[in-house]
Design a protein around this motif. Structure first.
Motif, PDB file in Angstrom:
ATOM      1  N   PHE A  35      34.326  47.126  42.474  1.00 52.75           N
ATOM      2  CA  PHE A  35      34.008  46.223  43.571  1.00 52.75           C
ATOM      3  C   PHE A  35      34.022  44.773  43.087  1.00 52.75           C
ATOM      4  O   PHE A  35      34.548  43.887  43.749  1.00 52.75           O
ATOM      5  CB  PHE A  35      32.642  46.569  44.181  1.00 52.75           C
ATOM      6  N   LEU A  36      33.457  44.532  41.913  1.00 49.64           N
ATOM      7  CA  LEU A  36      33.437  43.185  41.349  1.00 49.64           C
ATOM      8  C   LEU A  36      34.836  42.691  41.019  1.00 49.64           C
ATOM      9  O   LEU A  36      35.148  41.514  41.196  1.00 49.64           O
ATOM     10  CB  LEU A  36      32.548  43.141  40.113  1.00 49.64           C
TER      11      LEU A  36
ATOM     12  N   LEU B  82      36.461  41.848  44.324  1.00 46.37           N
ATOM     13  CA  LEU B  82      35.863  40.616  44.828  1.00 46.37           C
ATOM     14  C   LEU B  82      36.399  39.407  44.069  1.00 46.37           C
ATOM     15  O   LEU B  82      36.674  38.365  44.656  1.00 46.37           O
ATOM     16  CB  LEU B  82      34.339  40.687  44.707  1.00 46.37           C
ATOM     17  N   GLY B  83      36.567  39.559  42.774  1.00 44.79           N
ATOM     18  CA  GLY B  83      37.118  38.484  41.949  1.00 44.79           C
ATOM     19  C   GLY B  83      38.545  38.123  42.316  1.00 44.79           C
ATOM     20  O   GLY B  83      38.967  36.984  42.160  1.00 44.79           O
ATOM     21  N   ARG B  84      39.293  39.076  42.820  1.00 48.07           N
ATOM     22  CA  ARG B  84      40.674  38.814  43.244  1.00 48.07           C
ATOM     23  C   ARG B  84      40.731  38.206  44.632  1.00 48.07           C
ATOM     24  O   ARG B  84      41.594  37.387  44.925  1.00 48.07           O
ATOM     25  CB  ARG B  84      41.478  40.113  43.235  1.00 48.07           C
ATOM     26  N   ILE B  85      39.825  38.617  45.500  1.00 45.37           N
ATOM     27  CA  ILE B  85      39.852  38.191  46.899  1.00 45.37           C
ATOM     28  C   ILE B  85      39.190  36.835  47.094  1.00 45.37           C
ATOM     29  O   ILE B  85      39.645  36.034  47.903  1.00 45.37           O
ATOM     30  CB  ILE B  85      39.164  39.256  47.790  1.00 45.37           C
ATOM     31  N   LEU B  86      38.135  36.562  46.363  1.00 48.20           N
ATOM     32  CA  LEU B  86      37.347  35.353  46.566  1.00 48.20           C
ATOM     33  C   LEU B  86      38.155  34.058  46.468  1.00 48.20           C
ATOM     34  O   LEU B  86      38.039  33.197  47.345  1.00 48.20           O
ATOM     35  CB  LEU B  86      36.157  35.333  45.602  1.00 48.20           C
TER      36      LEU B  86
END
Length: 118
Positions: A3-4, A7-11
């Motif tokens: 998940f992290l 999230l790191g790719r999408i943020l």
């Protein structure tokens, strides 16, 4: 953990998308702030001076140009930045930067062909 990573790719993409929603006026203020911060660097020709008659036409065209297109032209030509660098600097998508840069080039080309200044 995955998940992290996701999230790191999408943020970063999400942040750029949100910043890209900024109005032209907000982007113009960002350009003005950047230019004030980097005043010590001189503008390249023909924006900063020189360039003879063609340079004078370009500078005259800047006065009659849409403010955002003018600012982007100043950064790309005057500061010799790439569209990607401008995109990162003022928080716009590269496509939007390119669209305004092309509009500025069309305006300068119109003046160069003997079109009116206004």
């Amino acid at each position: 953990m995955s998940f992290l990573i996701a999230l790191g790719r999408i943020l970063p993409k999400l942040i750029l998308t949100i910043r890209n929603l900024a109005s032209d006026a907000v982007c113009c203020r960002r350009i003005e702030r950047y230019l004030k911060k980097s005043e010590s660097e001189g503008m390249a020709e023909p924006i900063g001076g020189g360039g003879g008659e063609d340079g004078a036409r370009v500078r005259a065209g800047l006065a009659h140009m849409e403010p955002l297109a003018c600012g982007i032209l100043l950064l790309i030509v005057g500061r010799r930045m790439s569209a990607r660098q401008v995109s990162r600097c003022i928080g716009m998508s590269e496509e939007r930067v390119c669209r305004h840069f092309k509009a500025a080039l069309r305006r300068v080309a119109t003046l160069r062909e003997g079109g009116e200044g206004g």
